[in-house]
Design a protein around this motif. Sequence first.
Motif, mmCIF file in Angstrom:
data_model
loop_
_atom_site.group_PDB
_atom_site.id
_atom_site.type_symbol
_atom_site.label_atom_id
_atom_site.label_comp_id
_atom_site.label_asym_id
_atom_site.label_seq_id
_atom_site.Cartn_x
_atom_site.Cartn_y
_atom_site.Cartn_z
ATOM 1 N N TRP A 98 -4.701 -1.619 1.131
ATOM 2 C CA TRP A 98 -4.103 -1.796 -0.211
ATOM 3 C C TRP A 98 -3.599 -0.504 -0.832
ATOM 4 O O TRP A 98 -2.736 -0.536 -1.705
ATOM 5 C CB TRP A 98 -5.063 -2.505 -1.180
ATOM 6 C CG TRP A 98 -6.279 -1.715 -1.576
ATOM 7 C CD1 TRP A 98 -7.530 -1.818 -1.046
ATOM 8 C CD2 TRP A 98 -6.366 -0.699 -2.590
ATOM 9 N NE1 TRP A 98 -8.385 -0.932 -1.660
ATOM 10 C CE2 TRP A 98 -7.703 -0.234 -2.614
ATOM 11 C CE3 TRP A 98 -5.451 -0.136 -3.492
ATOM 12 C CZ2 TRP A 98 -8.139 0.767 -3.489
ATOM 13 C CZ3 TRP A 98 -5.883 0.863 -4.361
ATOM 14 C CH2 TRP A 98 -7.214 1.307 -4.349
ATOM 15 N N SER A 110 -1.769 -5.084 -5.451
ATOM 16 C CA SER A 110 -1.849 -5.024 -3.986
ATOM 17 C C SER A 110 -3.249 -5.458 -3.511
ATOM 18 O O SER A 110 -3.380 -6.172 -2.508
ATOM 19 C CB SER A 110 -1.511 -3.595 -3.527
ATOM 20 O OG SER A 110 -1.807 -3.395 -2.166
ATOM 21 N N ILE A 111 -4.285 -5.048 -4.238
ATOM 22 C CA ILE A 111 -5.648 -5.512 -3.913
ATOM 23 C C ILE A 111 -5.731 -7.031 -4.053
ATOM 24 O O ILE A 111 -6.278 -7.729 -3.200
ATOM 25 C CB ILE A 111 -6.694 -4.858 -4.851
ATOM 26 C CG1 ILE A 111 -6.746 -3.350 -4.632
ATOM 27 C CG2 ILE A 111 -8.074 -5.487 -4.633
ATOM 28 C CD1 ILE A 111 -7.718 -2.610 -5.544
ATOM 29 N N LEU A 165 -3.982 -8.585 -1.170
ATOM 30 C CA LEU A 165 -4.772 -8.397 0.057
ATOM 31 C C LEU A 165 -5.923 -9.394 0.132
ATOM 32 O O LEU A 165 -6.112 -10.071 1.150
ATOM 33 C CB LEU A 165 -5.318 -6.966 0.094
ATOM 34 C CG LEU A 165 -6.316 -6.658 1.214
ATOM 35 C CD1 LEU A 165 -5.679 -6.832 2.588
ATOM 36 C CD2 LEU A 165 -6.885 -5.241 1.057
ATOM 37 N N GLY A 182 -2.006 -6.734 1.889
ATOM 38 C CA GLY A 182 -1.700 -5.952 0.699
ATOM 39 C C GLY A 182 -0.406 -5.180 0.860
ATOM 40 O O GLY A 182 0.336 -5.388 1.821
#
Lengths: 147, 147
Positions: free
Chosen positions: B30, B124-125, B128, B134
């Motif tokens: 991420w 992004s986390i 993911l 991510g």
Amino acid sequence: MVDILHRVGIVSSVDEVYKVLTTNKGLAAWWTTDTTGEGSTVGEVVKFVFSAGFFDMKVAELDPGKRVVWDVVDGPEEWIGTRVVWNLVQEDDYAIILFKHEGWREPVEFMHHCSTKWGSFLLSIKELVETGKGRAHPDDVKIDNWN
Amino acid sequence: MVDILHRVGIVSSVDEVYKVLTTNKGLAAWWTTDTTGEGSTVGEVVKFVFSAGFFDMKVAELDPGKRVVWDVVDGPEEWIGTRVVWNLVQEDDYAIILFKHEGWREPVEFMHHCSTKWGSFLLSIKELVETGKGRAHPDDVKIDNWN
């Protein structure tokens, strides 16, 4: 007092970015489709409505291609009395937005949410200006259980 | 002193989110693919490398499923001595991350950039953990002319 800060760069002129901050068509394309007002006159109150609530913003300053300031006159309690400041600077091919939502009384959990949400709406402005299509509410990026 | 704040909610358990903050596999998926270290031991220094520079983070606190704290021990001058705090809370189906990057000495332009960038890495986390993929650097969302 604590502030939310952001910076995005848009491949565009500052005049194009200024336009999406000071027209109904622009505002409705990146923030919420349910926008009443143009934001083009100092003193005007623009209403932004979302599923979860609304913000009434009084236009406090306008400097074409350079700066827009809104005072929050109604909306969530934590927002009333705060100020949203958009400073625009041209750096080569990029129109840079330096964004500040200032005057929060406390760094409450809602402020954390609004910070992430503002970042995502700034990227919506970038998409709108660069590609012609933003991600205004109700098509906005959902970031958490508060949306 | 000024702070960067964010909040995201991930349809997941706090344990799954804790895992992507405390394993090399998670961090590299991420934040940046060029990550050295696991982040799983207090005192460990983890190195995160990007095209434009690097961050060395010393793990200061670990409370499984609840809290991770990193101290910035090397990297950009403005970051050294600052602290990155991840608090995790389960709210029904959502793992909530309350994020704080605290101890900035001045609200410099670079801080505005980092605020937007952190927001995008928090999303992004979310991607993911929710989808298995991510947007770590170099595939990260480019937000401005500093990237």
